[in-house]
Design a protein around this motif. Structure first.
Motif, PDB file in Angstrom:
ATOM      1  N   PRO A 151      13.437  33.322  49.475  1.00 16.94           N
ATOM      2  CA  PRO A 151      14.683  32.420  49.318  1.00 16.94           C
ATOM      3  C   PRO A 151      14.897  31.969  47.750  1.00 16.94           C
ATOM      4  O   PRO A 151      13.892  31.361  47.189  1.00 16.94           O
ATOM      5  CB  PRO A 151      14.624  31.213  50.365  1.00 16.94           C
ATOM      6  CG  PRO A 151      13.704  31.618  51.339  1.00 16.94           C
ATOM      7  CD  PRO A 151      12.821  32.719  50.474  1.00 16.94           C
ATOM      8  N   HIS A 152      16.034  32.308  47.320  1.00 16.06           N
ATOM      9  CA  HIS A 152      16.292  31.836  46.009  1.00 16.06           C
ATOM     10  C   HIS A 152      17.839  31.755  45.651  1.00 16.06           C
ATOM     11  O   HIS A 152      18.564  31.972  46.256  1.00 16.06           O
ATOM     12  CB  HIS A 152      15.588  32.788  45.090  1.00 16.06           C
ATOM     13  CG  HIS A 152      16.341  34.244  45.003  1.00 16.06           C
ATOM     14  ND1 HIS A 152      15.975  35.152  45.890  1.00 16.06           N
ATOM     15  CD2 HIS A 152      17.095  34.570  44.163  1.00 16.06           C
ATOM     16  CE1 HIS A 152      16.820  36.097  45.792  1.00 16.06           C
ATOM     17  NE2 HIS A 152      17.602  35.885  44.631  1.00 16.06           N
ATOM     18  N   PHE A 153      17.860  31.086  44.490  1.00 13.19           N
ATOM     19  CA  PHE A 153      19.310  30.981  43.817  1.00 13.19           C
ATOM     20  C   PHE A 153      19.360  31.998  42.649  1.00 13.19           C
ATOM     21  O   PHE A 153      18.412  31.833  41.882  1.00 13.19           O
ATOM     22  CB  PHE A 153      19.846  29.455  43.315  1.00 13.19           C
ATOM     23  CG  PHE A 153      19.763  28.739  44.476  1.00 13.19           C
ATOM     24  CD1 PHE A 153      20.960  28.628  45.351  1.00 13.19           C
ATOM     25  CD2 PHE A 153      18.735  27.565  44.656  1.00 13.19           C
ATOM     26  CE1 PHE A 153      21.013  27.640  46.317  1.00 13.19           C
ATOM     27  CE2 PHE A 153      18.993  26.617  45.756  1.00 13.19           C
ATOM     28  CZ  PHE A 153      19.995  26.651  46.461  1.00 13.19           C
ATOM     29  N   ASP A 154      20.448  32.538  42.612  1.00 10.72           N
ATOM     30  CA  ASP A 154      20.565  33.511  41.202  1.00 10.72           C
ATOM     31  C   ASP A 154      20.815  32.383  40.110  1.00 10.72           C
ATOM     32  O   ASP A 154      21.394  31.318  40.405  1.00 10.72           O
ATOM     33  CB  ASP A 154      21.659  34.731  41.523  1.00 10.72           C
ATOM     34  CG  ASP A 154      21.278  35.554  42.218  1.00 10.72           C
ATOM     35  OD1 ASP A 154      19.816  35.595  42.613  1.00 10.72           O
ATOM     36  OD2 ASP A 154      21.873  36.473  42.792  1.00 10.72           O
ATOM     37  N   LEU A 155      20.549  32.470  38.763  1.00 11.61           N
ATOM     38  CA  LEU A 155      20.909  31.744  37.714  1.00 11.61           C
ATOM     39  C   LEU A 155      22.111  31.878  37.184  1.00 11.61           C
ATOM     40  O   LEU A 155      22.692  31.204  36.448  1.00 11.61           O
ATOM     41  CB  LEU A 155      19.777  31.744  36.719  1.00 11.61           C
ATOM     42  CG  LEU A 155      18.257  31.684  37.352  1.00 11.61           C
ATOM     43  CD1 LEU A 155      17.561  31.591  35.952  1.00 11.61           C
ATOM     44  CD2 LEU A 155      18.141  30.234  38.023  1.00 11.61           C
ATOM     45  N   LEU A 211      21.935  30.039  48.616  1.00 11.26           N
ATOM     46  CA  LEU A 211      20.693  30.250  48.575  1.00 11.26           C
ATOM     47  C   LEU A 211      20.282  31.573  49.739  1.00 11.26           C
ATOM     48  O   LEU A 211      21.175  31.665  50.598  1.00 11.26           O
ATOM     49  CB  LEU A 211      19.854  29.209  49.503  1.00 11.26           C
ATOM     50  CG  LEU A 211      18.360  29.538  49.534  1.00 11.26           C
ATOM     51  CD1 LEU A 211      17.570  29.001  48.188  1.00 11.26           C
ATOM     52  CD2 LEU A 211      17.755  28.305  50.522  1.00 11.26           C
ATOM     53  N   HIS A 212      19.706  32.655  49.139  1.00  7.19           N
ATOM     54  CA  HIS A 212      19.563  33.764  49.875  1.00  7.19           C
ATOM     55  C   HIS A 212      18.264  34.424  49.613  1.00  7.19           C
ATOM     56  O   HIS A 212      17.405  34.107  48.913  1.00  7.19           O
ATOM     57  CB  HIS A 212      20.630  34.844  49.298  1.00  7.19           C
ATOM     58  CG  HIS A 212      20.629  35.274  48.010  1.00  7.19           C
ATOM     59  ND1 HIS A 212      20.932  34.032  46.848  1.00  7.19           N
ATOM     60  CD2 HIS A 212      20.048  36.096  47.029  1.00  7.19           C
ATOM     61  CE1 HIS A 212      20.622  34.809  45.808  1.00  7.19           C
ATOM     62  NE2 HIS A 212      20.356  35.975  45.841  1.00  7.19           N
ATOM     63  N   ARG A 213      18.037  35.450  50.730  1.00  3.96           N
ATOM     64  CA  ARG A 213      16.762  36.114  50.901  1.00  3.96           C
ATOM     65  C   ARG A 213      17.076  37.528  51.440  1.00  3.96           C
ATOM     66  O   ARG A 213      17.873  37.701  51.948  1.00  3.96           O
ATOM     67  CB  ARG A 213      15.809  35.211  51.623  1.00  3.96           C
ATOM     68  CG  ARG A 213      16.008  35.331  52.981  1.00  3.96           C
ATOM     69  CD  ARG A 213      15.152  34.322  53.797  1.00  3.96           C
ATOM     70  NE  ARG A 213      15.490  34.554  55.233  1.00  3.96           N
ATOM     71  CZ  ARG A 213      14.837  33.878  56.315  1.00  3.96           C
ATOM     72  NH1 ARG A 213      13.818  33.008  55.812  1.00  3.96           N
ATOM     73  NH2 ARG A 213      15.313  34.082  57.683  1.00  3.96           N
ATOM     74  N   TYR A 236      24.783  43.176  40.150  1.00  4.10           N
ATOM     75  CA  TYR A 236      25.292  42.772  38.800  1.00  4.10           C
ATOM     76  C   TYR A 236      25.059  41.425  38.599  1.00  4.10           C
ATOM     77  O   TYR A 236      26.097  40.643  39.176  1.00  4.10           O
ATOM     78  CB  TYR A 236      26.614  43.240  38.642  1.00  4.10           C
ATOM     79  CG  TYR A 236      27.204  43.123  37.358  1.00  4.10           C
ATOM     80  CD1 TYR A 236      26.843  44.024  35.939  1.00  4.10           C
ATOM     81  CD2 TYR A 236      28.187  42.148  36.862  1.00  4.10           C
ATOM     82  CE1 TYR A 236      27.529  43.579  34.737  1.00  4.10           C
ATOM     83  CE2 TYR A 236      28.582  41.724  35.706  1.00  4.10           C
ATOM     84  CZ  TYR A 236      28.220  42.511  34.658  1.00  4.10           C
ATOM     85  OH  TYR A 236      28.807  42.329  33.408  1.00  4.10           O
ATOM     86  N   PHE A 237      24.065  40.628  37.929  1.00  6.88           N
ATOM     87  CA  PHE A 237      24.061  39.292  37.741  1.00  6.88           C
ATOM     88  C   PHE A 237      24.857  39.150  36.712  1.00  6.88           C
ATOM     89  O   PHE A 237      24.799  39.256  35.270  1.00  6.88           O
ATOM     90  CB  PHE A 237      22.680  38.976  37.363  1.00  6.88           C
ATOM     91  CG  PHE A 237      21.598  39.360  38.375  1.00  6.88           C
ATOM     92  CD1 PHE A 237      21.689  38.944  39.664  1.00  6.88           C
ATOM     93  CD2 PHE A 237      20.775  40.578  38.306  1.00  6.88           C
ATOM     94  CE1 PHE A 237      20.679  39.023  40.582  1.00  6.88           C
ATOM     95  CE2 PHE A 237      19.848  40.857  39.357  1.00  6.88           C
ATOM     96  CZ  PHE A 237      19.895  40.149  40.404  1.00  6.88           C
ATOM     97  N   CYS A 238      26.190  38.528  37.002  1.00  4.06           N
ATOM     98  CA  CYS A 238      27.087  38.093  35.843  1.00  4.06           C
ATOM     99  C   CYS A 238      26.476  36.747  35.077  1.00  4.06           C
ATOM    100  O   CYS A 238      26.370  35.804  36.041  1.00  4.06           O
ATOM    101  CB  CYS A 238      28.377  38.025  36.629  1.00  4.06           C
ATOM    102  SG  CYS A 238      29.711  37.304  35.438  1.00  4.06           S
TER     103      CYS A 238
HETATM  104 FE   LIG Z   1      19.406  36.879  44.385  1.00  2.00          FE
END
Ligand SMILES: [Fe+2]
Ligand SMILES: O=C(O)CCC(=O)C(=O)O
Length: 278
Positions: A151-155, A211-213, A236-238
């Protein structure tokens, strides 16, 4: 998290579907998975446990404009057309993200450019990623020592994501923090949009990050044991420009709602998050 069907986003069916397996395997064949970029400090996503307990491999690609951390491409003779295809796809994702951010500016009645002036084409620090999760015995994941992604948040600002039909992507149920909900895929060209931490900061918490995993898909879990098939996804991490302020926009701050986040640049923010992750 929002979802868009293929016809509603500019990326297109063809591009999304061909990227999973074909794009990934091409990158792998050409041995460009590791070191596909010259070490970019922003390229690592925050995760609760970011180490070799995550069973995945990926190809990362930054903006063609980014001369500080240039992409490393296989020779044209080794993979004809790969670079052109990927750069074209990156451009489409950049445009799709831009349109979404424009729509959000409008929805919040912000002056045009409030978000987009901090995410310019010239300084684009966004990152595209082709991900592969090898097949794994469910028992290994159930033992708790490894995961596809913890589980994490993208930055960044938002993440655009395409997935194949295997499943396993889940987002937190905000009404019950111990529960995750499956984010299924009805079509391989369906685009999932996940809010990342920078948008949460800019909006002073009004649009919270998701929050996702990625774990064992529900339908395999019900079987109790056996192999979980390999899975492909594309993201695509914008991200904000590295020198953009990631403090709250003034429109989201008031006496009743004081600024919740310290002002700093995106690069300072990312580096501080990465430090706290290790
Ligand atoms: Fe992610
Ligand atoms: O593969 C997926 O569906 C999710 C990937 C992800 O969350 C990430 O790379 O940050």
């Amino acid at each position: 998290m929002w979802k868009f069907l293929a016809d509603e986003h500019p990326v297109g069916k063809e591009n999304a579907a061909s990227l999973y397996r074909t794009g990934f395997l091409k990158a792998k064949t050409a041995n460009t998975l590791k070191d596909s970029r010259v070490c970019d400090p922003l390229s690592i996503q925050q995760s609760r446990q970011c180490d070799n307990t995550m069973l995945q491999e990926h190809f990362d690609q930054g903006s063609p404009q980014d001369l500080n951390y240039p992409n490393r491409w296989p020779d044209e003779g080794v993979l004809p057309g790969f670079r052109e295809f990927m750069e074209n796809w990156y451009e489409k994702m950049e445009a799709a993200a831009g349109r979404l951010m424009e729509a959000l500016e409008e929805a919040f009645q912000l002056p045009p450019g409030s978000f987009l002036n901090k995410m310019t084409h010239e300084k684009n620090a966004s990152e595209a990623r082709l991900l592969h999760y090898p097949a794994i015995d469910m028992a290994e994941i159930k033992q708790g020592g490894v995961s596809r992604i913890w589980p994490h948040f993208d930055l960044g600002v938002i993440t655009l994501l395409f997935q194949d039909g295997v499943g396993g992507l889940e987002c937190e149920d905000r009404t019950r923090s111990d529960k995750f909900l499956g984010v299924g895929s009805n079509s391989q060209s369906e685009m999932v949009v996940n809010v990342s931490e920078t948008l949460q900061r800019w909006t002073n918490g009004s649009v919270p990050a998701g929050l996702h995993r990625v774990t064992v898909p529900k339908r395999f879990e019900e079987r109790g044991c056996g192999m979980v098939p390999e899975r492909f996804s594309v993201t695509y991490f914008c991200k904000a420009d590295r020198d953009a302020n990631v403090g709250a926009l003034p429109q989201f701050v008031s006496n009743g709602c004081p600024a919740k986040y310290e002002e700093m640049t995106a690069i300072e923010y990312h580096q501080s998050r990465l430090k706290s992750a290790y």
